[in-house]
Scaffold this motif. Structure first.
Motif, PDB file in Angstrom:
ATOM      1  N   HIS A  97       0.824  -1.221   0.000  1.00  0.00           N
ATOM      2  CA  HIS A  97       0.000   0.000   0.000  1.00  0.00           C
ATOM      3  C   HIS A  97       0.851   1.261   0.000  1.00  0.00           C
ATOM      4  O   HIS A  97       0.459   2.274  -0.571  1.00  0.00           O
ATOM      5  CB  HIS A  97      -0.927   0.018   1.230  1.00  0.00           C
ATOM      6  N   SER A  98       2.004   1.205   0.656  1.00  0.00           N
ATOM      7  CA  SER A  98       2.866   2.382   0.761  1.00  0.00           C
ATOM      8  C   SER A  98       4.019   2.323  -0.233  1.00  0.00           C
ATOM      9  O   SER A  98       5.035   2.965  -0.037  1.00  0.00           O
ATOM     10  CB  SER A  98       3.429   2.495   2.171  1.00  0.00           C
ATOM     11  N   GLY A  99       3.882   1.552  -1.278  1.00  0.00           N
ATOM     12  CA  GLY A  99       4.944   1.446  -2.277  1.00  0.00           C
ATOM     13  C   GLY A  99       5.853   0.273  -1.987  1.00  0.00           C
ATOM     14  O   GLY A  99       5.614  -0.533  -1.091  1.00  0.00           O
ATOM     15  N   TYR A 100       6.934   0.187  -2.769  1.00  0.00           N
ATOM     16  CA  TYR A 100       7.865  -0.919  -2.614  1.00  0.00           C
ATOM     17  C   TYR A 100       8.697  -0.699  -1.357  1.00  0.00           C
ATOM     18  O   TYR A 100       9.236   0.376  -1.120  1.00  0.00           O
ATOM     19  CB  TYR A 100       8.788  -1.012  -3.835  1.00  0.00           C
ATOM     20  N   GLY A 101       8.801  -1.754  -0.532  1.00  0.00           N
ATOM     21  CA  GLY A 101       9.576  -1.627   0.685  1.00  0.00           C
ATOM     22  C   GLY A 101       9.559  -2.910   1.481  1.00  0.00           C
ATOM     23  O   GLY A 101       9.099  -3.959   1.029  1.00  0.00           O
ATOM     24  N   LEU A 102      10.075  -2.820   2.696  1.00  0.00           N
ATOM     25  CA  LEU A 102      10.133  -3.968   3.592  1.00  0.00           C
ATOM     26  C   LEU A 102       8.852  -3.992   4.430  1.00  0.00           C
ATOM     27  O   LEU A 102       8.567  -3.044   5.165  1.00  0.00           O
ATOM     28  CB  LEU A 102      11.373  -3.849   4.491  1.00  0.00           C
ATOM     29  N   THR A 107       2.079  -3.980   7.236  1.00  0.00           N
ATOM     30  CA  THR A 107       2.692  -2.749   7.716  1.00  0.00           C
ATOM     31  C   THR A 107       4.099  -2.612   7.155  1.00  0.00           C
ATOM     32  O   THR A 107       4.907  -3.541   7.240  1.00  0.00           O
ATOM     33  CB  THR A 107       2.770  -2.752   9.258  1.00  0.00           C
ATOM     34  N   ARG A 108       4.384  -1.436   6.583  1.00  0.00           N
ATOM     35  CA  ARG A 108       5.719  -1.179   6.062  1.00  0.00           C
ATOM     36  C   ARG A 108       6.610  -0.790   7.223  1.00  0.00           C
ATOM     37  O   ARG A 108       6.290   0.099   8.009  1.00  0.00           O
ATOM     38  CB  ARG A 108       5.677  -0.051   5.026  1.00  0.00           C
ATOM     39  N   ILE A 109       7.782  -1.453   7.341  1.00  0.00           N
ATOM     40  CA  ILE A 109       8.625  -1.211   8.507  1.00  0.00           C
ATOM     41  C   ILE A 109       9.930  -0.509   8.161  1.00  0.00           C
ATOM     42  O   ILE A 109      10.658  -0.122   9.067  1.00  0.00           O
ATOM     43  CB  ILE A 109       8.927  -2.534   9.246  1.00  0.00           C
ATOM     44  N   ASP A 110      10.227  -0.328   6.886  1.00  0.00           N
ATOM     45  CA  ASP A 110      11.429   0.438   6.568  1.00  0.00           C
ATOM     46  C   ASP A 110      11.058   1.912   6.454  1.00  0.00           C
ATOM     47  O   ASP A 110       9.894   2.272   6.378  1.00  0.00           O
ATOM     48  CB  ASP A 110      12.098  -0.078   5.290  1.00  0.00           C
ATOM     49  N   ILE A 111      12.056   2.763   6.495  1.00  0.00           N
ATOM     50  CA  ILE A 111      11.805   4.202   6.487  1.00  0.00           C
ATOM     51  C   ILE A 111      11.173   4.627   5.167  1.00  0.00           C
ATOM     52  O   ILE A 111      10.225   5.391   5.153  1.00  0.00           O
ATOM     53  CB  ILE A 111      13.110   4.973   6.751  1.00  0.00           C
ATOM     54  N   GLY A 112      11.666   4.118   4.077  1.00  0.00           N
ATOM     55  CA  GLY A 112      11.095   4.451   2.763  1.00  0.00           C
ATOM     56  C   GLY A 112      11.480   5.852   2.317  1.00  0.00           C
ATOM     57  O   GLY A 112      12.160   6.600   3.004  1.00  0.00           O
ATOM     58  N   ASP A 113      11.015   6.209   1.148  1.00  0.00           N
ATOM     59  CA  ASP A 113      11.267   7.562   0.612  1.00  0.00           C
ATOM     60  C   ASP A 113      10.261   8.532   1.147  1.00  0.00           C
ATOM     61  O   ASP A 113       9.074   8.260   1.209  1.00  0.00           O
ATOM     62  CB  ASP A 113      11.172   7.529  -0.925  1.00  0.00           C
ATOM     63  N   SER A 114      10.750   9.699   1.542  1.00  0.00           N
ATOM     64  CA  SER A 114       9.869  10.701   2.085  1.00  0.00           C
ATOM     65  C   SER A 114       9.428  11.714   1.030  1.00  0.00           C
ATOM     66  O   SER A 114       8.801  12.696   1.344  1.00  0.00           O
ATOM     67  CB  SER A 114      10.531  11.436   3.255  1.00  0.00           C
ATOM     68  N   PHE A 115       9.794  11.484  -0.232  1.00  0.00           N
ATOM     69  CA  PHE A 115       9.396  12.418  -1.284  1.00  0.00           C
ATOM     70  C   PHE A 115       8.824  11.619  -2.445  1.00  0.00           C
ATOM     71  O   PHE A 115       9.046  10.436  -2.599  1.00  0.00           O
ATOM     72  CB  PHE A 115      10.581  13.264  -1.737  1.00  0.00           C
ATOM     73  N   GLU A 116       8.027  12.309  -3.239  1.00  0.00           N
ATOM     74  CA  GLU A 116       7.445  11.703  -4.415  1.00  0.00           C
ATOM     75  C   GLU A 116       7.987  12.411  -5.638  1.00  0.00           C
ATOM     76  O   GLU A 116       8.173  13.618  -5.662  1.00  0.00           O
ATOM     77  CB  GLU A 116       5.918  11.843  -4.394  1.00  0.00           C
ATOM     78  N   GLU A 117       8.246  11.639  -6.692  1.00  0.00           N
ATOM     79  CA  GLU A 117       8.723  12.245  -7.928  1.00  0.00           C
ATOM     80  C   GLU A 117       7.531  12.614  -8.770  1.00  0.00           C
ATOM     81  O   GLU A 117       6.551  11.884  -8.849  1.00  0.00           O
ATOM     82  CB  GLU A 117       9.614  11.247  -8.674  1.00  0.00           C
ATOM     83  N   ASP A 118       7.628  13.756  -9.439  1.00  0.00           N
ATOM     84  CA  ASP A 118       6.532  14.191 -10.327  1.00  0.00           C
ATOM     85  C   ASP A 118       6.825  13.837 -11.756  1.00  0.00           C
ATOM     86  O   ASP A 118       7.834  13.758 -12.267  1.00  0.00           O
ATOM     87  CB  ASP A 118       6.315  15.699 -10.228  1.00  0.00           C
TER      88      ASP A 118
END
Length: 118
Positions: A97-102, A107-118
């Motif tokens: 749901h929150s994109g590709y990640g761990l 529930t996503r448990i990695d920090i992930g990217d805090s920005f979105e590309e346009d």
């Protein structure tokens, strides 16, 4: 054929119970006689003895109820603890749901990217 004359535990236990009951019955008779000697009518003395019997029975049943309730609570807690699933789901890298990640479960448990590309 055995010639063993040892008494079993059940025989000794039953014998002790019988002696205890006979002793109680004798004392109960003495109490009734003592009450009647003090001027209490025979019917009332008998009623008082029966009231004492019923009070003792009520106490035994009440105590037994609470012992059974505690035992059932312990068994229920043990059953719940046995069926409790303490294993966490395995972590995996995937698209969620929150994109590709761990993710662990949903529930996503990695920090992930805090920005979105346009």
């Amino acid at each position: 054929m055995k010639t063993n004359t040892r008494t079993s535990f059940a025989e000794r236990f039953g014998s002790r119970l019988g002696r205890g009951w006979r002793s109680y019955a004798r004392r109960e008779g003495r109490v009734g006689g003592w009450l009647m000697a003090r001027g209490v009518p025979a019917a009332l003395a008998k009623a008082l003895v029966w009231a004492f019997r019923l009070a003792v029975l009520a106490m035994v049943l009440y105590s037994g109820f609470w012992v059974a309730t505690v035992c059932l609570g312990v068994v229920g807690a043990a059953w719940a603890a046995r069926n409790l699933d303490l294993e966490e789901p395995e972590t995996e890298w995937r698209m969620g749901h929150s994109g590709y990640g761990l993710y662990r479960g949903e529930t996503r448990i990695d920090i992930g990217d805090s920005f979105e590309e346009d």
